[in-house]
Design a protein around this motif. Structure first.
Motif, PDB file in Angstrom:
ATOM      1  N   VAL A 282       0.658  -1.158  -0.068  1.00  0.00           N
ATOM      2  CA  VAL A 282      -0.092   0.068  -0.088  1.00  0.00           C
ATOM      3  C   VAL A 282       0.923   1.190  -0.008  1.00  0.00           C
ATOM      4  CG1 VAL A 282      -1.777   1.310   1.158  1.00  0.00           C
ATOM      5  CG2 VAL A 282      -1.890  -1.312   1.327  1.00  0.00           C
ATOM      6  N   SER A 283       0.646   2.175  -1.058  1.00  0.00           N
ATOM      7  CA  SER A 283       1.253   3.406  -0.965  1.00  0.00           C
ATOM      8  C   SER A 283       0.193   4.561  -0.624  1.00  0.00           C
ATOM      9  CB  SER A 283       1.866   3.843  -2.265  1.00  0.00           C
ATOM     10  OG  SER A 283       0.920   3.788  -3.209  1.00  0.00           O
ATOM     11  N   THR A 285      -0.251   8.665  -0.542  1.00  0.00           N
ATOM     12  CA  THR A 285       0.076  10.007  -0.792  1.00  0.00           C
ATOM     13  C   THR A 285      -0.936  11.206  -0.306  1.00  0.00           C
ATOM     14  OG1 THR A 285      -1.098  10.045  -2.932  1.00  0.00           O
ATOM     15  CG2 THR A 285       1.220   9.224  -2.752  1.00  0.00           C
ATOM     16  N   SER A 320      -1.295  -4.937  -4.604  1.00  0.00           N
ATOM     17  CA  SER A 320      -0.906  -3.656  -4.771  1.00  0.00           C
ATOM     18  C   SER A 320      -2.212  -2.587  -4.467  1.00  0.00           C
ATOM     19  CB  SER A 320      -0.125  -3.130  -5.518  1.00  0.00           C
ATOM     20  OG  SER A 320      -0.627  -3.121  -6.854  1.00  0.00           O
ATOM     21  N   ARG A 322      -3.015   1.963  -4.021  1.00  0.00           N
ATOM     22  CA  ARG A 322      -2.645   3.363  -3.781  1.00  0.00           C
ATOM     23  C   ARG A 322      -3.741   4.027  -2.989  1.00  0.00           C
ATOM     24  NH1 ARG A 322      -1.384   6.038  -9.280  1.00  0.00           N
ATOM     25  NH2 ARG A 322      -3.118   5.016  -9.861  1.00  0.00           N
ATOM     26  N   ARG A 324      -5.050   7.683  -1.828  1.00  0.00           N
ATOM     27  CA  ARG A 324      -4.775   9.262  -2.093  1.00  0.00           C
ATOM     28  C   ARG A 324      -5.565  10.159  -1.066  1.00  0.00           C
ATOM     29  NH1 ARG A 324      -6.284  13.485  -5.716  1.00  0.00           N
ATOM     30  NH2 ARG A 324      -7.678  11.922  -6.837  1.00  0.00           N
ATOM     31  N   ASN A 338      -6.742   0.209  -6.971  1.00  0.00           N
ATOM     32  CA  ASN A 338      -5.980  -1.016  -7.480  1.00  0.00           C
ATOM     33  C   ASN A 338      -5.933  -1.118  -8.919  1.00  0.00           C
ATOM     34  OD1 ASN A 338      -6.535  -4.433  -8.076  1.00  0.00           O
ATOM     35  ND2 ASN A 338      -4.801  -3.871  -6.937  1.00  0.00           N
ATOM     36  N   ASP A 339      -4.335  -0.997  -9.269  1.00  0.00           N
ATOM     37  CA  ASP A 339      -4.349  -0.590 -10.703  1.00  0.00           C
ATOM     38  C   ASP A 339      -4.560  -1.580 -11.811  1.00  0.00           C
ATOM     39  OD1 ASP A 339      -3.173   1.786  -9.904  1.00  0.00           O
ATOM     40  OD2 ASP A 339      -1.231   0.973  -9.664  1.00  0.00           O
ATOM     41  N   GLU A 381     -11.579   1.143  -8.329  1.00  0.00           N
ATOM     42  CA  GLU A 381     -11.416   2.408  -7.651  1.00  0.00           C
ATOM     43  C   GLU A 381     -12.689   2.855  -6.688  1.00  0.00           C
ATOM     44  OE1 GLU A 381      -9.626   6.280  -9.361  1.00  0.00           O
ATOM     45  OE2 GLU A 381     -11.875   6.579  -9.341  1.00  0.00           O
TER      46      GLU A 381
END
Length: 396
Positions: A282-283, A285, A320, A322, A324, A338-339, A381
């Motif tokens: 997990v990233s 930003t 993975s 992300r 935000r 999740n891309d 998303e």
């Protein structure tokens, strides 16, 4: 002193009724003496009037159980005094009859009230007509007694309508309070169920992912499998702490110091670390200037991120994600993606779970917006916007 006498009167209703009847008898006897005094003719016979007054006042003791019968008895006594004895029918002399008529108007239905009032007024008018010799005395001996009967009947009907209206309003208010209490109970149950679902689903999904990954690595990489199994107690301990904090809210005898504070975005690093232990990268930003959120809004944002990461852990093929966080003047926007490579997911309305539904309810209850669905370039998303408090609200 007033409250004391009210309590005494409520404890001794029969004594109060006897006292009121005795006082009314005194007024009625006074009316007899007054009529005898102002009589221009020979003195009227006194003792029959006293006997009839005593009978009429004694009948009033049963006016609540037999109102029509008591009205008949008192009307007969008053008619006898005016017709046979020649007494002037003053309001003092008619006191027992007027009280009986008021009781009938107060306790019986409207039609019965007015039928009885018209019959009593007609009887009194007839007695006054027969007992009055001069046409000039008809107003005092005929019209005045009938008007008193009709006026008392009207006043009793008015009081009865007012009491029925007050009772209906009180009953309606009680129903509204009951419905409001029921609605609050349902909302509280939904809130608790949502909290329990978020806590249990998240930690069990991570524990299940860790256990599945450890079982997969057990033969080829036993060291990694053992390291992952060693991290399982951290996930279960975190789940137990949050469950204790959530369930503890239902216990009235729970010390508030024993309960952990509600989680918020400050615990986001711990959440990311827990997801990493389950194999999810997990990233996070952050854009804009972070603000200190109210506890309810902070909890809502944290639970939405937590549930979105839980869904990625359970459904995404690529481990993975992300996160935000975008702060603006009026909104906090959360976007969890999740891309690529995610498995097909059902729409929120047809889902067998409550994850997306719970996130949507949280966002809408905070006054925000919510959207979840597949991305055009692949993946999935979850995005929501939560309104931030104004500067005046945050400083107050």
């Amino acid at each position: 002193m007033t409250e004391r006498w009210k309590h005494r009167a409520a404890d001794r209703p029969h004594m109060v009724q006897v006292a009121i009847t005795s006082l009314l008898l005194a007024f009625t006897v006074g009316g007899i003496f007054l009529t005898r005094t102002v009589s221009a003719e020979e003195p009227l016979v006194l003792w029959p009037g006293l006997v009839l007054s005593v009978v009429a006042c004694a009948a009033l003791l049963r006016r609540r159980s037999h109102p029509l019968l008591v009205l008949l008895v008192t009307t007969a006594c008053v008619m006898t005094e005016g017709w046979l004895l020649g007494y002037l029918l003053t309001p003092l002399l008619m006191g027992p009859m007027l009280v009986a008529q008021y009781t009938v108007s107060l306790r019986l239905e409207r039609r019965t009230t007015w039928y009885s009032a018209l019959a009593a007024a007609a009887g009194i008018a007839l007695a006054g007509f027969i007992g009055t010799d001069s046409p000039h005395e008809w107003i005092i001996g005929l019209v005045n007694p009938a008007a008193w009967v009709l006026m008392v009947a009207s006043f009793g009907s008015y009081v009865r309508v007012r009491r029925e209206y007050a009772f209906a309003r009180a009953e309606h208010a009680a129903q509204e309070r009951e419905e409001e209490a029921r609605r609050r109970v349902i909302q509280e149950r939904m809130r608790i169920a949502r909290e329990l679902h978020d806590v249990v689903a998240h930690h069990l999904a991570l524990a299940n992912a860790q256990a599945g990954t450890a079982a997969h690595l057990a033969r080829a990489h036993p060291e990694q499998a053992i390291a992952m199994i060693e991290k399982l107690p951290e996930v279960t301990a975190s789940a137990l702490r949050e469950l204790k904090a959530t369930v503890g809210l239902l216990r009235q005898d729970t010390d508030s110091q024993e309960l952990a504070p509600a989680p918020g975005l400050e615990q986001l690093p711990q959440l990311v670390a827990t997801c990493a232990s389950a194999g999810l990268d997990v990233s996070v930003t952050t854009e804009g200037r972070p603000q200190r959120l109210p506890p309810g809004l902070d909890l809502t944002a944290y639970r939405i991120v937590q549930e979105a990461l839980t869904n990625i852990t359970k459904h995404a093929a690529t481990p993975s994600a992300r996160v935000r966080l975008e702060y603006t003047c009026h909104y906090l926007t959360l976007t969890i993606t999740n891309d690529s490579g995610s498995r097909p997911m059902t729409a929120p309305g047809r889902s067998h779970g409550f994850g997306l539904l719970g996130m949507r309810e949280r966002a809408l209850s905070a006054g925000g917006t919510f959207h979840a669905g597949p991305r055009s370039g692949g993946g999935f998303e979850v995005a929501c916007s939560l309104p931030l408090p104004s500067s005046e609200e945050s400083t107050s």
